[in-house]
Design a protein around this motif. Sequence first.
Motif, PDB file in Angstrom:
ATOM      1  N   SER A 132       0.829  -1.200   0.000  1.00  9.75           N
ATOM      2  CA  SER A 132       0.000   0.000   0.000  1.00  9.75           C
ATOM      3  C   SER A 132       0.865   1.253   0.000  1.00  9.75           C
ATOM      4  N   GLY A 133       0.333   2.337  -0.597  1.00  7.92           N
ATOM      5  CA  GLY A 133       1.092   3.577  -0.660  1.00  7.92           C
ATOM      6  C   GLY A 133       2.443   3.360  -1.302  1.00  7.92           C
TER       7      GLY A 133
ATOM      8  N   GLY B  75      -1.104  12.081  -3.163  1.00  9.68           N
ATOM      9  CA  GLY B  75      -2.442  11.523  -3.077  1.00  9.68           C
ATOM     10  C   GLY B  75      -3.416  12.406  -2.334  1.00  9.68           C
ATOM     11  N   LEU B  76      -4.670  12.346  -2.749  1.00  9.21           N
ATOM     12  CA  LEU B  76      -5.781  13.010  -2.064  1.00  9.21           C
ATOM     13  C   LEU B  76      -7.000  12.094  -2.201  1.00  9.21           C
ATOM     14  N   PRO B  77      -7.150  11.132  -1.309  1.00  7.60           N
ATOM     15  CA  PRO B  77      -6.266  10.769  -0.199  1.00  7.60           C
ATOM     16  C   PRO B  77      -5.110   9.888  -0.663  1.00  7.60           C
ATOM     17  N   GLY B  78      -4.163   9.697   0.263  1.00  8.24           N
ATOM     18  CA  GLY B  78      -3.011   8.856   0.006  1.00  8.24           C
ATOM     19  C   GLY B  78      -2.409   8.385   1.318  1.00  8.24           C
ATOM     20  N   GLU B  79      -1.270   7.716   1.226  1.00 11.71           N
ATOM     21  CA  GLU B  79      -0.633   7.131   2.410  1.00 11.71           C
ATOM     22  C   GLU B  79       0.783   7.677   2.564  1.00 11.71           C
ATOM     23  N   PRO B  80       1.067   8.383   3.667  1.00  9.14           N
ATOM     24  CA  PRO B  80       2.426   8.892   3.874  1.00  9.14           C
ATOM     25  C   PRO B  80       3.399   7.780   4.239  1.00  9.14           C
ATOM     26  N   ALA B  81       4.675   8.115   4.262  1.00 11.73           N
ATOM     27  CA  ALA B  81       5.730   7.143   4.549  1.00 11.73           C
ATOM     28  C   ALA B  81       5.821   6.914   6.053  1.00 11.73           C
ATOM     29  N   PHE B  82       4.936   6.056   6.540  1.00 11.19           N
ATOM     30  CA  PHE B  82       4.972   5.700   7.952  1.00 11.19           C
ATOM     31  C   PHE B  82       4.406   4.302   8.143  1.00 11.19           C
TER      32      PHE B  82
END
Length: 526
Positions: free
Chosen positions: A156-157, A286-293
Amino acid sequence: MTKFFLATASALALAAASSPAAAQHTMPGMPGMTMPMPAKPAVKKKPATKRPAAAKAPAKKAPVKKATTAKAPAKAATPVPPAPEPMAPDMVMPPAAPAEPMAPGMVMPPEPPADHSGHAAASPPMAGMEGMAGMDHGGHAMRAAFGPYPVTREASGTAWQPDASEHEGVMTMAGDWMLMGHARLNLVYDSQSGPRGDHKAFVSGMLMGMAQRPFANGDTLEFKAMLSPDPLMGKAGYPLLLASGETANGTDRLIDRQHPHDLFMELSASYSKKLGEKASAFVYAGLPGEPAFGPPAFMHRQSILDSPEAPITHHWLDSTHITFGVVTAGLVLDRVKVEASRFNGREPDQYRYNFETGPLDSTSARISWNPTDRLSLQGSWAHLTDPEQLEPGVDQKRWSASGIYTVPMTRGWWSTTLAWGRKTVGAHRDDGFALESAVKWTDWTLFGRAEQVENRELVASVAEDAPAYRVAKASLGLIRDFKVAEHVKVGLGGLYAVNFVPRALKDDYGSRNPHGAMGFVRLAVQ
């Protein structure tokens, strides 16, 4: 008489093979099989066979008979001498010169045309390899979005998983674009025991689509969209003991319930620039998206994606996977990836069908390492500005570390995830741990999870001095898939969970070990 007919037939065959009309009907790519003969001598072959009448006249004179017999072949042979010269080379395999016209028909199998992306065609796939990870049924290979490594590494992401992971999706080509899609939809009946428990039937899952445009220089452009049916379950989500997090109505905190995801879970675009055979740089938005965490989001982790139940460690490990506004930049060096994100730290509100905007006020960073094809490691940090709607002005810091180990087997796979997350709010540091594992064998999948968190949100009070309750949960489930079409499976499954609460919460939950169970039917397109 027999000799006469044989001679006549031979002459006709030679004449037909050497005539211009016959030459035009020879098979293409088989020049070595024609027998060219001069046209005029071939036509005179037929009268030449009727010479015996002339030969009989001198046959009465013995001396003349020998001379005439010797001369007759000489006269008949006048047109024949040219025949042996053209026939000799044609009776052997053609030399290198005719190789060019032979190539199209003589190569086994024929060379495939260049692919739709306009690249120089790579080596054709081996027979029986179609439909494997990263390849559609037309033999077109799918690239990884962020670098020159196996596409199975991506989850994901921008998160990584082991290279040995299973890659799901139905792929096809549309011009220069590789298209991929897959879906997992669950119809679930949920029962949670005790005073805080409840019963509910609901739908959950995701539908995902991807469009990828590879370029001849090794760069890759990709768009992704992921939708969820979760809003159909209502604002209050579904009952799940020990879960906590977002609000259902903007004023009350959800406790012992899992919030629904928004309809739009991801709408993102990415571009990667190839820097070398094992290096690349990329940007993702992304809107929405997944940050690097954190590790990959729980519905994408192979170790637990078959479970319809969200983890109680969700807000320690991966709750940022639906962020309304994120930009990530990263660098890939072979098996190592470093990346950083700026994103909107506010969690989604109770309106599940809208788009939310806000400043990119939060930061995260992650380093990932796949030391072997079977192991994926990550460590990450994040600072979230004002993440909770019900706690305005309160920031959070989070840390995460995880390892995923996946082993492919002859008729299935085994995947395990061990993850830790820390959530820091003011002076409080609360930890969460999760151990997940799943084994797939033919059409059966056995999955389980054990987790523990220090949770300050299990009581209505949000006072700064609210105690952290150490709670835990263990669940075990099984699903059996039935193939109903080439890319479609229907699964029947269930799970049972036991919860562990401290003595201080016994009265609230009715016992120290309240339990929960789910039965579900799953539709998978993959």
